[in-house]
Design an enzyme around this catalytic site. Structure first.
Site, PDB file in Angstrom:
ATOM      1  N   ARG A  11       0.939  -1.117  -0.001  1.00  0.00           N
ATOM      2  CA  ARG A  11       0.065  -0.037   0.033  1.00  0.00           C
ATOM      3  C   ARG A  11       0.822   1.249  -0.172  1.00  0.00           C
ATOM      4  O   ARG A  11       2.123   1.172   0.736  1.00  0.00           O
ATOM      5  CB  ARG A  11      -0.921   0.099   1.416  1.00  0.00           C
ATOM      6  CG  ARG A  11      -2.014  -0.976   1.077  1.00  0.00           C
ATOM      7  CD  ARG A  11      -3.071  -0.604  -0.049  1.00  0.00           C
ATOM      8  NE  ARG A  11      -3.600   0.605   0.114  1.00  0.00           N
ATOM      9  CZ  ARG A  11      -5.040   0.647   0.423  1.00  0.00           C
ATOM     10  NH1 ARG A  11      -5.701  -0.266   0.464  1.00  0.00           N
ATOM     11  NH2 ARG A  11      -5.428   1.775   0.848  1.00  0.00           N
TER      12      ARG A  11
ATOM     13  N   LYS B 254       7.603 -12.900   1.692  1.00  0.00           N
ATOM     14  CA  LYS B 254       7.158 -13.202   0.183  1.00  0.00           C
ATOM     15  C   LYS B 254       8.598 -13.325  -0.751  1.00  0.00           C
ATOM     16  O   LYS B 254       8.754 -14.139  -1.499  1.00  0.00           O
ATOM     17  CB  LYS B 254       5.748 -12.548  -0.527  1.00  0.00           C
ATOM     18  CG  LYS B 254       4.834 -12.758   0.393  1.00  0.00           C
ATOM     19  CD  LYS B 254       3.605 -11.583  -0.379  1.00  0.00           C
ATOM     20  CE  LYS B 254       2.449 -11.586   0.787  1.00  0.00           C
ATOM     21  NZ  LYS B 254       1.592 -10.445   0.591  1.00  0.00           N
TER      22      LYS B 254
HETATM   23  C1  LIG Z   1       1.469  -9.421   1.150  1.00  0.00           C
HETATM   24  C2  LIG Z   1       0.535  -8.169   0.393  1.00  0.00           C
HETATM   25  C3  LIG Z   1       0.604  -7.179   1.194  1.00  0.00           C
HETATM   26  C4  LIG Z   1       1.507  -6.559   2.338  1.00  0.00           C
HETATM   27  O1  LIG Z   1       2.547  -6.131   1.934  1.00  0.00           O
HETATM   28  P1  LIG Z   1       3.442  -5.355   2.749  1.00  0.00           P
HETATM   29  O2  LIG Z   1       4.686  -5.375   2.037  1.00  0.00           O
HETATM   30  O3  LIG Z   1       3.935  -6.268   3.916  1.00  0.00           O
HETATM   31  O4  LIG Z   1       2.877  -4.197   3.272  1.00  0.00           O
HETATM   32  C5  LIG Z   1      -0.200  -5.893   0.550  1.00  0.00           C
HETATM   33  N1  LIG Z   1      -0.976  -6.255  -0.541  1.00  0.00           N
HETATM   34  C6  LIG Z   1      -0.933  -7.520  -1.033  1.00  0.00           C
HETATM   35  C7  LIG Z   1      -1.738  -7.797  -2.395  1.00  0.00           C
HETATM   36  C8  LIG Z   1      -0.219  -8.653  -0.759  1.00  0.00           C
HETATM   37  O5  LIG Z   1      -0.160  -9.647  -1.184  1.00  0.00           O
END
Ligand SMILES: *Cc1c(COP(=O)(O)O)cnc(C)c1O
Length: 813
Positions: free
Chosen positions: A545, A656
């Site tokens: 975000r 991830k």
């Molecule tokens: C994993 C994920 C997030 C969280 O991402 P951060 O980098 O931890 O803020 C937000 N949106 C989607 C679509 C995700 O897959």
């Protein structure tokens, strides 16, 4: 029905296309083929699903209810097949039918019933619960419109409604038999019970019917199918309005309007409260429906409510569901005649709360006026909880009005939802080690002092079934070939890859797979954005975000800095790099939207400047969402995790990327600290102030002009914001310039972008140098994958089950 033969599958798909659409396979659309394929595998799922629930009921198993306003599930189909171990089979079936399987997967809408990390965490948790054979329900809201679809027009974000239900909902099963009534407003009357006690009844209320839709949550390689139960609001059965007197007509019309809007749309603000009446109603709506159903189910087998905590656990995903504390009290006291003290003891043993943020603008508070008007009985109960809590404080600390004002659940005309959750729960957890320490030492220090035994850490995690096995099939295949397939359910197995970092053949295959993933992403970028990128460049990705604390502005300022250097010194020795962004901004978050515009403006200039020969490129990918994350993350060389230290509670995107062999450039924030610990300081690029340093500088005050005056690169980058380089005709980006240097309204450079710039640039040059040594780089990448085992949501969920829920597994045979 355990398995379906390929022949049978083909027949089913062909028949389904015919019965659903009166078409043949040859002229069915991808959408129709997708629906036909879902119906072909649904029977397998349904058999397991029914068996799972029969088993839970017969064994009277303890169940955890994961209460969350958001579930960012991603597409169902591919992961259902993976977890049923039918993926390869179905893929082959489509190949044999002459149909591109990927096209079928892409036809599924990506349901965006969440904003970002918090909702995605809930989805990973549900998947791990099923894989670990743990009895669980996810409970939430079936929004008709999820997070908006983002389009970029002229560099600006434009929000388009996301009508994910448009073509039906093949995964959801409507359960009319479990409908319940949820009441709003009116007044509360005390009615004598005849024994000197009173019962409180809500009168003159408006109510709606809550109808659950159940979605299957399939465990990997077992027979468990748990349920995600999403509630939808419907008007109560309509009476003949004409026969109503005017007052009743008015009320019925209002109720219908309420029911028709209540579950329409997800609020798109992440890490920020929107004090909207409808949002409060949404919260109570799904909590009341859930609590009523849970108690009704409990009563089928039990008469003694003291057994409730042995059968039911509620996990509150942030403060949004914290009304569960008061609603459970209401159902126990008002509807089941329990004495307050007994009900309170039970409630506290059932409820547990997860804190997700320490950003003050995200700490949920509701005005007493609104709360008491919408939820008069719940308000009374919260008042009584608060009255008793204040007594407890007075007993412990004496007459200490300052402490009481700081800790009270109701104060300054507002209800503090976090405090309600803490007082009403037996467990309060943070989501990464650093975050939990900050809660204990600072944000919630008073509560930690009062209830030290409640506080614990549960570092977030992600499911490797979606984020490696499904998203990166080639790497998954290489890993399985190398160390076997146990990693799929035990991610610590990846440690067995450590010695392979020294194996030249393995390294070259690892590199080749990364390269293939990069080529695939480059092709996708070419198709969707029309931008040519160099697959041999470093793919440097920041997707999350858009928020000031996440500091996309630091990233793009550094790009501007590099661009300026390239212009001044065309011979600059730099590894070609592609900076890729993806981020939605909350619709009302002006500054975040301006940063998106800036990224696109920089992209326009940099990508079209022939004098830099494509050595750096900038891409802003539209509409970041789970399915796009699955395409981007496997292609990343560099993972940008650059939040102001102390602000990102955990992060899960960071995990991830690590799992997929990207190297992190990051601050010592959230779970980055633990990533660094696992992979080792030599295999990560850490920069910037620590959380303690940020805190100190925040207190002491900081003058960004000092940085401006001392650092020429920063000075030039800032000047580029206002000299027309990126917006020839206007002064569009002056606001960002002012926010960094003068603090328009707020503090100047509140998130220490300029203060951390120099060390960030240093770390980026370290990356540039490291990448030149291909063998060294791939060793580091392999070690990132190999050491990512801790960040499986299986580990996280096992800790929740053992340490908070006391939840035994139930194997479904
Ligand atoms: C994993 C994920 C997030 C969280 O991402 P951060 O980098 O931890 O803020 C937000 N949106 C989607 C679509 C995700 O897959």
């Amino acid at each position: 029905m355990e398995r379906i033969e390929k022949k049978e599958l083909k027949k089913l798909i062909r028949e389904n296309v015919k019965t659903l659409y009166r078409k043949t396979l040859e002229n069915a659309s991808p959408e129709e083929l997708y629906q036909a394929a879902v119906f072909a595998v649904r029977d397998v799922i349904t058999d397991k699903w029914m068996k799972t629930h029969d088993e839970y009921y017969e064994r009277d198993a303890k169940v955890v209810y994961y209460l969350s306003m958001e579930f960012l599930m991603g597409r169902f189909f591919g992961n259902a097949l993976i977890n049923l171990e039918m993926f390869d089979e179905v893929k082959e079936v489509f190949a044999e039918l002459g149909i591109d399987y990927n096209m079928v997967e892409e036809a599924e809408p990506d349901p965006g019933l969440g904003n970002g990390g918090l909702g995605r965490l809930a989805a990973c948790f549900l998947e791990s619960l099923s894989t670990l054979s743990l009895p669980a329900y996810g409970c939430g809201i079936r929004y008709h419109y999820g997070i908006f679809e983002q389009r970029i027009e002229n560099g600006y974000q434009v929000e388009v409604p996301d009508n994910w239900l448009e073509n039906g909902d093949p995964w959801g099963i409507k359960r009319n038999e479990y409908a319940v009534e949820v009441k709003f407003g009116g007044n509360v009357r005390a009615v004598g019970k005849g024994n000197g006690e009173y019962r409180f009844v809500q009168e003159n209320y408006q109510s709606v019917t809550a109808i659950p839709y159940d979605y299957p949550v399939i465990g990997y390689g077992n027979n468990t199918v748990n349920t995600l139960r999403l509630w939808e609001a419907k008007p109560k059965t309509r009476l003949d309005l004409k026969s109503f007197n005017e007052g009743n007509y008015q009320k019925a019309a209002e109720e219908e309007l309420l029911a028709n809007t209540l579950t329409d749309v997800l609020y798109p603000a992440d890490e920020h409260i929107q004090g909207k009446e409808l949002r409060l109603r949404q919260q109570y709506f799904f909590i009341s429906a859930t609590v009523q159903r849970v108690i009704a189910r409990f009563k089928k087998k039990h008469t003694d409510f003291n057994e409730l905590p042995d059968k039911v656990a509620f996990q509150l995903n942030d403060t949004h569901p914290s009304m569960a504390v008061a609603e459970l009290m209401r159902v126990l006291v008002d509807e089941n005649d329990l004495p307050w003290d007994q009900a309170w003891d039970i409630t506290r043993r059932v409820c547990a709360y997860t804190n997700h943020t320490i950003m003050s603008e995200a700490l949920e508070k509701w005005p007493m006026e609104l709360f008491s008007r919408l939820l008069p009985r719940i308000y009374q109960i919260v008042e009584e909880i608060n009255r008793r809590f204040v007594l407890e404080l007075t007993e412990k600390y004496g007459n200490n009005p300052d402490k009481i004002r700081k800790m009270a659940i109701i104060a300054d005309g507002q209800i503090r939802m976090a405090f309600l959750a803490i007082v009403g729960s037996h467990s309060v957890n943070g989501v990464a080690a650093l975050h939990t320490e900050i809660l204990k030492k600072q944000e919630l220090h008073n509560f930690y002092e009062l209830y030290p035994e409640k506080f614990n850490n549960k570092t977030n995690g992600i499911t490797q079934r979606r984020w490696l096995l499904h998203a990166n099939p080639k790497l998954a295949e290489l890993i399985t070939e190398t160390i076997g397939k146990d990693w799929i359910t035990n991610l610590d197995e990846l440690k067995k890859l450590v010695p392979y970092a020294e194996d030249a053949a393995f390294r070259s295959r690892f590199t080749a797979i990364k390269k293939e993933n990069k080529i695939a992403l480059a092709q996708y970028i070419k198709e969707t954005k029309g931008i040519d990128i160099n697959p041999d460049s470093i793919f440097d990705i920041q997707v999350k975000r858009l928020h000031e604390y996440k500091r996309q502005l630091l990233n793009i300022l550094h790009v501007i800095g590099l661009y300026n250097q390239l212009k001044m010194n065309p011979g600059l020795d730099l590894v070609p790099r592609t900076f890729i962004f993806g981020a939605k901004a909350a619709a009302g978050y002006h500054r975040a939207k301006l940063i998106i515009k800036l990224i696109n403006a920089v992209a326009d200039v940099v990508n079209n400047d022939p004098t830099i020969h494509g050595r750096i490129k900038v891409v802003f990918m539209e509409n970041y969402r789970v399915s796009l994350a699955e395409k981007m993350i496997p292609a990343a060389d560099v993972s940008e995790q650059i939040s102001t230290a102390g602000k990102e509670a955990s992060g899960t995107g960071n995990m991830k990327f690590m799992l997929n062999g990207a190297l992190t450039i990051g601050t010592m924030d959230g779970a980055n600290v633990e990533i660094c610990e696992e992979v080792g300081r030599d295999n990560i690029f850490i920069f910037g102030m620590s959380a303690a340093e940020v805190q100190q500088k925040t207190q002491e005050g900081y003058d960004p002009w000092m940085v401006y005056n001392m650092n020429q690169e920063v000075r030039m980058a800032l000047t580029s914001l206002i000299d027309g380089t990126f917006d020839p005709d206007t002064n569009l980006f002056r606001e960002l310039y002012d926010a960094l240097l003068n603090g328009c309204g707020g503090r100047a450079d509140e998130y220490f972008v300029l203060e951390d710039y120099a060390d960030y640039a240093r770390a980026q040059w370290d990356i540039d140098r490291a990448y030149r040594d291909e063998e060294k780089w791939v060793r580091m990448a392999i070690l990132n994958t190999a050491e990512s085992g801790k960040f499986s949501s299986d580990r996280t969920i096992r800790q929740y089950a053992d340490e908070i829920w006391q939840l035994p597994s139930v194997e479904i045979v």
